[in-house]
Enzyme design. Structure first.
Site, PDB file in Angstrom:
ATOM      1  N   ASP A 251      17.698  -6.640   9.455  1.00 54.96           N
ATOM      2  CA  ASP A 251      17.071  -6.082   7.946  1.00 54.96           C
ATOM      3  C   ASP A 251      18.000  -6.373   7.130  1.00 54.96           C
ATOM      4  O   ASP A 251      19.041  -6.059   7.199  1.00 54.96           O
ATOM      5  CB  ASP A 251      17.326  -4.442   8.055  1.00 54.96           C
ATOM      6  CG  ASP A 251      16.644  -3.606   7.156  1.00 54.96           C
ATOM      7  OD1 ASP A 251      15.307  -3.515   7.029  1.00 54.96           O
ATOM      8  OD2 ASP A 251      17.217  -3.579   5.986  1.00 54.96           O
ATOM      9  N   ASN A 259      15.335  -7.265  -5.633  1.00 51.91           N
ATOM     10  CA  ASN A 259      14.041  -7.050  -6.086  1.00 51.91           C
ATOM     11  C   ASN A 259      13.934  -6.601  -7.642  1.00 51.91           C
ATOM     12  O   ASN A 259      13.458  -6.820  -8.452  1.00 51.91           O
ATOM     13  CB  ASN A 259      13.108  -6.335  -5.251  1.00 51.91           C
ATOM     14  CG  ASN A 259      12.282  -7.115  -4.169  1.00 51.91           C
ATOM     15  OD1 ASN A 259      12.245  -8.310  -4.266  1.00 51.91           O
ATOM     16  ND2 ASN A 259      11.814  -6.660  -3.213  1.00 51.91           N
ATOM     17  N   HIS A 264      10.158  -9.394  -7.977  1.00 55.55           N
ATOM     18  CA  HIS A 264       9.577  -9.544  -6.830  1.00 55.55           C
ATOM     19  C   HIS A 264       9.448 -10.927  -6.520  1.00 55.55           C
ATOM     20  O   HIS A 264       9.501 -11.456  -5.054  1.00 55.55           O
ATOM     21  CB  HIS A 264       8.350  -8.931  -6.603  1.00 55.55           C
ATOM     22  CG  HIS A 264       8.534  -7.278  -6.544  1.00 55.55           C
ATOM     23  ND1 HIS A 264       8.942  -6.696  -5.307  1.00 55.55           N
ATOM     24  CD2 HIS A 264       8.426  -6.253  -7.303  1.00 55.55           C
ATOM     25  CE1 HIS A 264       9.194  -5.322  -5.658  1.00 55.55           C
ATOM     26  NE2 HIS A 264       8.897  -5.173  -6.870  1.00 55.55           N
ATOM     27  N   ASP A 268      10.557 -12.631  -3.111  1.00 53.98           N
ATOM     28  CA  ASP A 268       9.779 -13.273  -1.933  1.00 53.98           C
ATOM     29  C   ASP A 268      10.376 -14.495  -1.830  1.00 53.98           C
ATOM     30  O   ASP A 268      10.141 -15.039  -0.447  1.00 53.98           O
ATOM     31  CB  ASP A 268       8.347 -13.564  -2.782  1.00 53.98           C
ATOM     32  CG  ASP A 268       7.506 -12.093  -2.728  1.00 53.98           C
ATOM     33  OD1 ASP A 268       7.942 -11.227  -2.217  1.00 53.98           O
ATOM     34  OD2 ASP A 268       6.519 -12.228  -3.604  1.00 53.98           O
ATOM     35  N   GLU A 294      11.574  -6.180   4.529  1.00 54.36           N
ATOM     36  CA  GLU A 294      12.828  -7.051   4.573  1.00 54.36           C
ATOM     37  C   GLU A 294      13.321  -6.859   6.235  1.00 54.36           C
ATOM     38  O   GLU A 294      14.298  -7.244   6.579  1.00 54.36           O
ATOM     39  CB  GLU A 294      13.945  -6.781   3.775  1.00 54.36           C
ATOM     40  CG  GLU A 294      14.570  -5.204   4.049  1.00 54.36           C
ATOM     41  CD  GLU A 294      13.847  -4.373   2.865  1.00 54.36           C
ATOM     42  OE1 GLU A 294      14.565  -3.286   2.694  1.00 54.36           O
ATOM     43  OE2 GLU A 294      12.715  -4.430   2.697  1.00 54.36           O
TER      44      GLU A 294
END
Length: 372
Positions: A251, A259, A264, A268, A294
């Site tokens: 994680d 973000n 975003h 990405d 994530e």
């Protein structure tokens, strides 16, 4: 596998094309041979028979000039041979595909010739007694010979013309039939090709849908569904072969802040780079998957906890050194990892729960670390 199946479809189609072309070539060759053979025997016998009227006239002329035994023998041989010729032609015509109306008048004329031959035989029988011809016998022999010669010549000539026309008609018909068969064969091949192309496209679409259903759209990694499938197979192999199985849950730390700070789209991009990093660190036999957001996972067949820890350490170091997109270069990125090994009589749910607990322990103890 998909390329192999598609190649198999097209190889099968090409083989089918080859077989169809070979069959058509055989048909064309045999059709031409049979069309020719159908009339060859009749024409051959007719050509030989057409010599008889000329020979009859020559022998009669010779006999009238000099009635000797040689000419009588030649005439007797013709009287014996002409009915055989006529019967042979009659048999050919009756077995042919010609309409009887087309040749019946000529057979009737030849039948008349056959009926007059005994009369000719009687005349020459009287000549053979003393090798002499009376004026009346000479006149009768000349008139009967001319009658028979003209009937034979006319019948044979008309039959010869009839057979040539019929042969030409049949060849034209076979030409049209061959063209029709070729067109039908081509249509069949096009139809089969179309069906194969449709099957090929359906197969590709099905494989594409299957691939999409098992793949994370953003990163191109396996998704949760694919990981569950691979895990089920790995547990079966492990139980059968007695090999270990390990799992890493990963994680990204504070990914929400990236973000929120940079948007975003940049987030990405970070996820995509992290996915490529995991693929580079993992083995080919390992299953790398994105579980969502994530969170990622790596399933390690034939690996114990020690091998999983070594992989986790490599990933920790690689993530620290992973360059981020230019706007987030100063932010830095770390990851927390939970490591677990499947126990005896275990299943994926237990393995996943154990790795998940250790992941949260890594987060609780300061992140940027592996627990297991």
């Amino acid at each position: 596998m998909r390329r192999v199946r598609s190649r198999g479809l097209w190889v099968g189609y090409l083989l089918m094309v080859g077989v169809c072309l070979a069959a058509f070539g055989f048909y064309l060759t045999e059709a031409r041979r049979l069309v020719g053979a159908n009339y060859t025997a009749m024409v051959t016998d007719l050509v030989r028979a057409q010599e008889d009227p000329d020979r009859l006239r020559l022998v009669l002329d010779s006999l009238l000039d000099s009635p000797d035994r040689i000419h009588l023998a030649q005439l007797n041989e013709l009287i014996w041979r002409i009915p055989l010729r006529i019967q042979g032609l009659r048999n050919h015509l009756l077995r042919s595909d010609l309409a009887p109306a087309r040749y019946t008048p000529y057979l009737e004329e030849l039948t008349y010739v056959e009926s007059r031959l005994p009369t000719l035989e009687q005349v020459i029988a009287r000549v053979g007694i003393d090798n002499q011809l009376t004026p009346e016998e000479g006149r009768q022999l000349r008139e009967l010979g001319m009658e028979l010669e003209e009937a034979l010549a006319w019948s044979y000539s008309e039959l010869n013309e009839l057979l040539h026309r019929a042969s030409a008609d049949q060849r034209r018909f076979m030409g049209r039939l061959t063209l029709a068969v070729a067109v039908l064969l081509l249509m069949l091949l096009v139809a089969i090709g179309g069906v194969l192309l449709m099957l090929h496209r359906l197969h590709d679409q099905r494989e594409t849908m299957r691939h999409l259903s098992l793949t994370d759209q953003l990163t191109g990694l396996n998704n949760r569904r694919r990981l569950l499938q691979e895990a089920g197979q790995a547990f079966v192999r492990g139980e059968r072969q007695g090999t270990p199985l390990a799992l890493l849950l990963l994680d990204l730390d504070h990914f929400k802040q990236i973000n929120d700070a940079y948007g975003h789209p940049l987030g990405d991009e970070v996820l995509i780079r992290f996915a490529r990093l995991l693929e580079a660190c993992a083995r080919r036999m390992d299953v790398v998957a994105r579980m969502g957001g994530e969170e990622f996972a790596i399933l390690m067949p034939d690996s114990d906890i020690a091998a999983a820890r070594r992989l986790a350490e490599r990933i920790l170091h690689a993530v620290r050194d992973m360059p981020l997109p230019s706007r987030a270069h100063a932010a830095g990125l770390t990851v927390s990892i939970g490591v677990a090994e499947a126990g005896e009589n275990g299943d994926f749910e237990r393995l996943y729960a154990q790795a998940d607990r250790r992941l949260y322990r890594a987060k609780a103890q300061g992140r940027d670390r592996a627990e297991g």
